[in-house]
Write an enzyme that holds these catalytic residues in place. Sequence first.
Site: not given
Ligand code: AMP
Length: 108
Positions: A32, A98, A103
């Site tokens: 992440d 988000e 995932h």
């Molecule tokens: P969710 O809120 O469950 O959709 O989690 C999305 C996750 O993606 C969050 O923990 C973010 O920190 C992570 N995230 C956002 N952009 C990236 C990226 N470019 N590479 C890796 N993780 C990311």
Amino acid sequence: MYDHNSIFARILRGEISSKKVLETEYTLAFYDAFPKASVHILVIPKKPYVTFHDFISGAESEEILDYYKVIDTIVRSQGLNDTGYKLLVNSGEGGGQEIPHFHTHVMG
Ligand code: AMP
């Protein structure tokens, strides 16, 4: 509806870089980018599913088994079996998701 321009769709196409942890035919795991725990890894199926339900109802059994085996391999290889860990899935807007590509957060 699946968004082919989401961050994870773009990571899968190699358009955005990620720090890869493990990859199989069906599954990709990477760190992440904004970790909320000492170990914070995201595990995604390579095929386009938005929610947990989409994945379970749409994926082949082999794909689902591979997905959870990858999570287990990460848990063991990161030493999380000893320390304890959380597996977190946010699904849908009300669930705090988000990025609209299914995932699991592996956090330890
Ligand atoms: P969710 O809120 O469950 O959709 O989690 C999305 C996750 O993606 C969050 O923990 C973010 O920190 C992570 N995230 C956002 N952009 C990236 C990226 N470019 N590479 C890796 N993780 C990311």
